[in-house]
Design a protein around this motif. Structure first.
Motif, short mmCIF file in Angstrom:
data_model
loop_
_atom_site.label_atom_id
_atom_site.label_comp_id
_atom_site.label_asym_id
_atom_site.label_seq_id
_atom_site.Cartn_x
_atom_site.Cartn_y
_atom_site.Cartn_z
N ARG A 166 71.97 24.92 39.16
CA ARG A 166 72.29 26.34 39.20
C ARG A 166 73.67 26.57 39.82
O ARG A 166 74.45 27.40 39.35
N GLU A 217 76.93 28.23 37.97
CA GLU A 217 77.61 29.41 38.53
C GLU A 217 79.11 29.13 38.70
O GLU A 217 79.94 29.98 38.40
N ARG A 266 80.71 29.06 35.19
CA ARG A 266 80.81 30.42 34.65
C ARG A 266 81.98 31.17 35.28
O ARG A 266 82.73 31.87 34.61
N VAL A 325 77.12 31.82 45.02
CA VAL A 325 76.94 33.15 44.45
C VAL A 325 78.31 33.81 44.34
O VAL A 325 79.23 33.44 45.05
N THR A 326 78.41 34.78 43.47
CA THR A 326 79.69 35.48 43.33
C THR A 326 79.96 36.32 44.57
O THR A 326 79.03 36.71 45.29
#
Length: 107
Positions: free
Chosen positions: A21, A25, A28, A71-72
């Motif tokens: 994951r 992320e 991306r 996380v963003t």
């Protein structure tokens, strides 16, 4: 003294899943802004970013093994205790609203 610690198969699998994951992320995010943009922000060449991404699998898995996730910047991270408190407050609010509606419907 030995500090060898046995890691359970469940912990290994959990780290593998979280690592995948994390990797997704990161990739991306790079695809959203491009390697060139990331390089400019970092003050390095795009090829340096490209080489760094070759280690993405290893870094993503290490972060996961440490219990960390990517996380963003705009994301909001809530710990489990905060989430439980929020759920409890929401439940109380919804129960109160339902009682108010029931009372309003009475003649």
């Amino acid at each position: 003294m030995s500090t060898v610690e046995t890691v359970s198969p469940d912990a290994i699998e959990s780290a593998r899943v979280l690592g995948a994951r994390n990797r997704a992320e990161i990739l991306r995010a790079v695809s959203r802004v491009t390697q060139a943009y990331a390089a400019d922000c970092m003050g390095v060449s795009a090829s340096t970013v490209s080489r760094a991404l070759e280690d993405c699998d290893r870094w993503s898995l290490m972060l996961a093994a440490l219990g960390m996730q990517v996380v963003t910047a705009g994301s909001m991270v809530v710990d489990p205790h905060e989430l439980t408190a929020l759920e409890s407050m929401a439940l109380k609010y919804l129960e109160t609203r339902r009682q108010q509606r029931t009372q309003e419907d009475r003649p």
